[in-house]
Design a protein around this motif. Structure first.
Motif, PDB file in Angstrom:
ATOM      1  N   ASN A 131     -12.108   6.903  11.238  1.00  0.00           N
ATOM      2  CA  ASN A 131     -12.332   5.552  10.726  1.00  0.00           C
ATOM      3  C   ASN A 131     -11.069   4.704  10.748  1.00  0.00           C
ATOM      4  O   ASN A 131     -11.107   3.524  11.119  1.00  0.00           O
ATOM      5  CB  ASN A 131     -12.892   5.620   9.305  1.00  0.00           C
ATOM      6  CG  ASN A 131     -14.278   6.237   9.257  1.00  0.00           C
ATOM      7  OD1 ASN A 131     -15.014   6.211  10.243  1.00  0.00           O
ATOM      8  ND2 ASN A 131     -14.643   6.805   8.108  1.00  0.00           N
ATOM      9  N   VAL A 132      -9.941   5.280  10.369  1.00  0.00           N
ATOM     10  CA  VAL A 132      -8.711   4.492  10.338  1.00  0.00           C
ATOM     11  C   VAL A 132      -8.207   4.224  11.757  1.00  0.00           C
ATOM     12  O   VAL A 132      -7.696   3.133  12.056  1.00  0.00           O
ATOM     13  CB  VAL A 132      -7.635   5.173   9.464  1.00  0.00           C
ATOM     14  CG1 VAL A 132      -7.079   6.427  10.123  1.00  0.00           C
ATOM     15  CG2 VAL A 132      -6.503   4.190   9.150  1.00  0.00           C
ATOM     16  N   ALA A 165       3.731  -4.684 -10.151  1.00  0.00           N
ATOM     17  CA  ALA A 165       2.605  -4.695 -11.091  1.00  0.00           C
ATOM     18  C   ALA A 165       2.433  -3.380 -11.836  1.00  0.00           C
ATOM     19  O   ALA A 165       2.098  -3.361 -13.024  1.00  0.00           O
ATOM     20  CB  ALA A 165       1.318  -5.049 -10.340  1.00  0.00           C
ATOM     21  N   TYR A 166       2.687  -2.272 -11.163  1.00  0.00           N
ATOM     22  CA  TYR A 166       2.348  -0.966 -11.753  1.00  0.00           C
ATOM     23  C   TYR A 166       3.557  -0.058 -11.958  1.00  0.00           C
ATOM     24  O   TYR A 166       3.412   1.044 -12.494  1.00  0.00           O
ATOM     25  CB  TYR A 166       1.296  -0.260 -10.882  1.00  0.00           C
ATOM     26  CG  TYR A 166       0.054  -1.100 -10.705  1.00  0.00           C
ATOM     27  CD1 TYR A 166      -0.860  -1.265 -11.747  1.00  0.00           C
ATOM     28  CD2 TYR A 166      -0.195  -1.767  -9.500  1.00  0.00           C
ATOM     29  CE1 TYR A 166      -1.988  -2.048 -11.603  1.00  0.00           C
ATOM     30  CE2 TYR A 166      -1.323  -2.563  -9.343  1.00  0.00           C
ATOM     31  CZ  TYR A 166      -2.215  -2.698 -10.398  1.00  0.00           C
ATOM     32  OH  TYR A 166      -3.330  -3.493 -10.250  1.00  0.00           O
ATOM     33  N   GLY A 167       4.710  -0.487 -11.505  1.00  0.00           N
ATOM     34  CA  GLY A 167       5.922   0.302 -11.696  1.00  0.00           C
ATOM     35  C   GLY A 167       5.933   1.600 -10.914  1.00  0.00           C
ATOM     36  O   GLY A 167       6.653   2.540 -11.259  1.00  0.00           O
ATOM     37  N   LYS A 168       5.116   1.662  -9.859  1.00  0.00           N
ATOM     38  CA  LYS A 168       5.017   2.882  -9.042  1.00  0.00           C
ATOM     39  C   LYS A 168       5.176   2.534  -7.575  1.00  0.00           C
ATOM     40  O   LYS A 168       4.915   1.409  -7.156  1.00  0.00           O
ATOM     41  CB  LYS A 168       3.654   3.562  -9.262  1.00  0.00           C
ATOM     42  CG  LYS A 168       3.409   4.049 -10.676  1.00  0.00           C
ATOM     43  CD  LYS A 168       2.044   4.720 -10.810  1.00  0.00           C
ATOM     44  CE  LYS A 168       0.914   3.704 -10.753  1.00  0.00           C
ATOM     45  NZ  LYS A 168      -0.413   4.334 -11.022  1.00  0.00           N
ATOM     46  N   ASP A 169       5.601   3.537  -6.812  1.00  0.00           N
ATOM     47  CA  ASP A 169       5.723   3.373  -5.375  1.00  0.00           C
ATOM     48  C   ASP A 169       4.354   3.579  -4.731  1.00  0.00           C
ATOM     49  O   ASP A 169       3.702   4.609  -4.961  1.00  0.00           O
ATOM     50  CB  ASP A 169       6.737   4.375  -4.821  1.00  0.00           C
ATOM     51  CG  ASP A 169       6.961   4.215  -3.339  1.00  0.00           C
ATOM     52  OD1 ASP A 169       7.659   3.265  -2.962  1.00  0.00           O
ATOM     53  OD2 ASP A 169       6.420   5.037  -2.564  1.00  0.00           O
ATOM     54  N   LEU A 170       3.900   2.632  -3.927  1.00  0.00           N
ATOM     55  CA  LEU A 170       2.562   2.716  -3.337  1.00  0.00           C
ATOM     56  C   LEU A 170       2.430   3.934  -2.421  1.00  0.00           C
ATOM     57  O   LEU A 170       1.411   4.620  -2.452  1.00  0.00           O
ATOM     58  CB  LEU A 170       2.259   1.430  -2.560  1.00  0.00           C
ATOM     59  CG  LEU A 170       0.904   1.369  -1.848  1.00  0.00           C
ATOM     60  CD1 LEU A 170      -0.241   1.580  -2.832  1.00  0.00           C
ATOM     61  CD2 LEU A 170       0.752   0.022  -1.120  1.00  0.00           C
ATOM     62  N   SER A 171       3.454   4.209  -1.633  1.00  0.00           N
ATOM     63  CA  SER A 171       3.389   5.372  -0.739  1.00  0.00           C
ATOM     64  C   SER A 171       3.231   6.665  -1.530  1.00  0.00           C
ATOM     65  O   SER A 171       2.447   7.546  -1.155  1.00  0.00           O
ATOM     66  CB  SER A 171       4.656   5.450   0.123  1.00  0.00           C
ATOM     67  OG  SER A 171       4.695   4.391   1.050  1.00  0.00           O
ATOM     68  N   LYS A 210      -4.911  14.140   7.896  1.00  0.00           N
ATOM     69  CA  LYS A 210      -4.471  13.121   8.850  1.00  0.00           C
ATOM     70  C   LYS A 210      -4.601  11.708   8.299  1.00  0.00           C
ATOM     71  O   LYS A 210      -3.838  10.816   8.683  1.00  0.00           O
ATOM     72  CB  LYS A 210      -5.276  13.243  10.147  1.00  0.00           C
ATOM     73  CG  LYS A 210      -5.014  14.533  10.907  1.00  0.00           C
ATOM     74  CD  LYS A 210      -3.554  14.626  11.350  1.00  0.00           C
ATOM     75  CE  LYS A 210      -3.267  15.922  12.064  1.00  0.00           C
ATOM     76  NZ  LYS A 210      -1.840  16.051  12.452  1.00  0.00           N
ATOM     77  N   LEU A 211      -5.558  11.477   7.401  1.00  0.00           N
ATOM     78  CA  LEU A 211      -5.658  10.148   6.800  1.00  0.00           C
ATOM     79  C   LEU A 211      -4.395   9.836   6.020  1.00  0.00           C
ATOM     80  O   LEU A 211      -3.870   8.715   6.091  1.00  0.00           O
ATOM     81  CB  LEU A 211      -6.879  10.052   5.874  1.00  0.00           C
ATOM     82  CG  LEU A 211      -6.990   8.713   5.114  1.00  0.00           C
ATOM     83  CD1 LEU A 211      -7.108   7.537   6.079  1.00  0.00           C
ATOM     84  CD2 LEU A 211      -8.172   8.730   4.149  1.00  0.00           C
ATOM     85  N   LYS A 212      -3.868  10.815   5.305  1.00  0.00           N
ATOM     86  CA  LYS A 212      -2.614  10.604   4.587  1.00  0.00           C
ATOM     87  C   LYS A 212      -1.483  10.290   5.557  1.00  0.00           C
ATOM     88  O   LYS A 212      -0.683   9.381   5.312  1.00  0.00           O
ATOM     89  CB  LYS A 212      -2.262  11.839   3.745  1.00  0.00           C
ATOM     90  CG  LYS A 212      -0.957  11.684   2.972  1.00  0.00           C
ATOM     91  CD  LYS A 212      -0.727  12.821   1.993  1.00  0.00           C
ATOM     92  CE  LYS A 212      -0.270  14.070   2.674  1.00  0.00           C
ATOM     93  NZ  LYS A 212       0.176  15.112   1.699  1.00  0.00           N
ATOM     94  N   ASP A 213      -1.428  11.023   6.656  1.00  0.00           N
ATOM     95  CA  ASP A 213      -0.365  10.796   7.630  1.00  0.00           C
ATOM     96  C   ASP A 213      -0.405   9.372   8.184  1.00  0.00           C
ATOM     97  O   ASP A 213       0.630   8.713   8.299  1.00  0.00           O
ATOM     98  CB  ASP A 213      -0.491  11.795   8.792  1.00  0.00           C
ATOM     99  CG  ASP A 213      -0.245  13.231   8.356  1.00  0.00           C
ATOM    100  OD1 ASP A 213       0.382  13.431   7.298  1.00  0.00           O
ATOM    101  OD2 ASP A 213      -0.685  14.150   9.077  1.00  0.00           O
ATOM    102  N   VAL A 214      -1.600   8.911   8.542  1.00  0.00           N
ATOM    103  CA  VAL A 214      -1.724   7.547   9.084  1.00  0.00           C
ATOM    104  C   VAL A 214      -1.352   6.522   8.027  1.00  0.00           C
ATOM    105  O   VAL A 214      -0.605   5.573   8.286  1.00  0.00           O
ATOM    106  CB  VAL A 214      -3.153   7.270   9.595  1.00  0.00           C
ATOM    107  CG1 VAL A 214      -3.240   5.846  10.159  1.00  0.00           C
ATOM    108  CG2 VAL A 214      -3.556   8.262  10.670  1.00  0.00           C
TER     109      VAL A 214
END
Length: 337
Positions: free
Chosen positions: A326-327, A77-83, A93-97
């Motif tokens: 939270n995650v 849809a967006y031509g980008k990698d979600l990660s 740490k939220l990014k890491d999870v």
């Protein structure tokens, strides 16, 4: 951008995926729509200040297979990698999870294994944990990806980072395919128990060490559970007690962790989680919750409450904070009152 290996692994994962939902805390999300989720995630990413709540509630409540489908839909849809998009807007740490949740299990475990041997010293307990609790199929996938990702083998890194008996044990766990024979051979059980007693706790030379490790690394868990019971009748104490008396330091911790994992995997992980929470070892906490959430985290929660008198959910809530809390709580599922 995702690497070619990661894309290949994602396809293989989708083809071979068999969810273990009986004791999972993360289960297939009902009425799942990958395109709708991809759109919601893009809005969360583009929102002023980033909508972490949407990102957490979505990714922590979708199975890995569903996350891979969301990533594919997002790319289309967006031509980008979600990660990469999430990496650009999240931190800590939220990014890491979050990035861990978007990796396939094999790729996640591969990087987790590499991290046990990064920097100064080896995290021998986590190294043994990963190698001793994966199936033969999972181990093969990890070792294949490891060589592609890091241009060396698991054995190369173990040989470089470990020495002595710990090296022998770790190499055996990495290289040996554990028996999947479910029929018990009671004569072999007696023989192995005697080897562990005569050439194990009392081992005097390299040949005895090799036999000792070959049994622990190669026999089926069911077989070894009976061997440990037989061992207790031979010397009137549990095998773990003997190991704690007759070995020291990192070797002792590695052996004890391996035996506990074989005896009762959920109880072993409950103990590992308690150590991670109390010791503020966030990487271990993150790794275990992500890797076990679709396998046996519900059983681990039960063992945690039984062993420590408090729920895993409440322990995480008390000892962590912010979006990381939270995650993790979302992956944990719910409180066990």
């Amino acid at each position: 951008m995702a690497s070619s290996q990661e894309l290949f692994d994602r396809v293989q994962h989708l083809n071979n995926y068999t969810p273990q939902i009986s004791f999972a805390t993360v289960k297939p999300y009902p009425n799942f729509d990958a395109n709708e989720d991809a759109n919601s995630l893009d809005k969360a990413i583009q929102a002023k200040g980033v909508d972490e709540h949407i990102i957490i509630s979505m990714l922590a409540n979708r199975t890995n297979m569903q996350r891979q489908q969301i990533a594919d839909a997002y790319k289309q849809a967006y031509g980008k990698d979600l990660s990469q998009s999430l990496n650009n807007v999240l931190s800590g740490k939220l990014k890491d999870v979050t990035l861990g949740l978007l990796q396939t299990p094999s790729l996640f475990d591969t990087h987790a294994l590499k991290n046990t041997m990064k920097g100064l010293g080896t995290d021998e307990e986590s190294l043994v944990e990963i190698l001793s609790t994966c199936t033969n199929q999972e181990k093969k996938a990890i070792t294949d990806i490891y060589q592609t990702e890091f241009k060396c083998t698991v054995a190369d890194d173990i040989a470089s980072d470990c020495s002595g008996e710990l090296q022998k044990l770790s190499l055996a766990l990495a290289k040996t395919l554990r028996s999947e024979q479910q029929t018990l051979d009671y004569k072999k059980i007696d023989e192995d128990a005697k080897v562990l007693y005569n050439g194990g706790a009392k081992r005097k030379d390299a040949a005895d060490v090799d036999k000792f490790i070959a049994i622990l690394a190669g026999r089926s868990n069911r077989h070894l559970q009976r061997v440990f019971e037989k061992y207790t009748t031979l010397c009137s104490k549990e095998f773990v007690q003997s190991l704690e008396q007759d070995t020291k330091g990192e070797v002792c911790r590695a052996y004890v962790g391996l035996v506990k994992a074989i005896q009762n995997t959920p109880a072993f992980f409950a103990e590992r989680l308690h150590q991670a929470i109390e010791g503020k070892k966030d990487n271990n906490l993150l790794r275990i919750l992500v890797s076990r959430s679709e396998k046996d985290l519900l059983a681990i929660r039960t063992q945690y409450k039984k062993k420590y008198g408090v729920s895993l959910y409440s322990a995480i809530a008390e000892k962590t904070k912010g979006d990381f809390k939270n995650v993790l709580l979302a992956l944990c599922g719910q409180d066990d009152l």
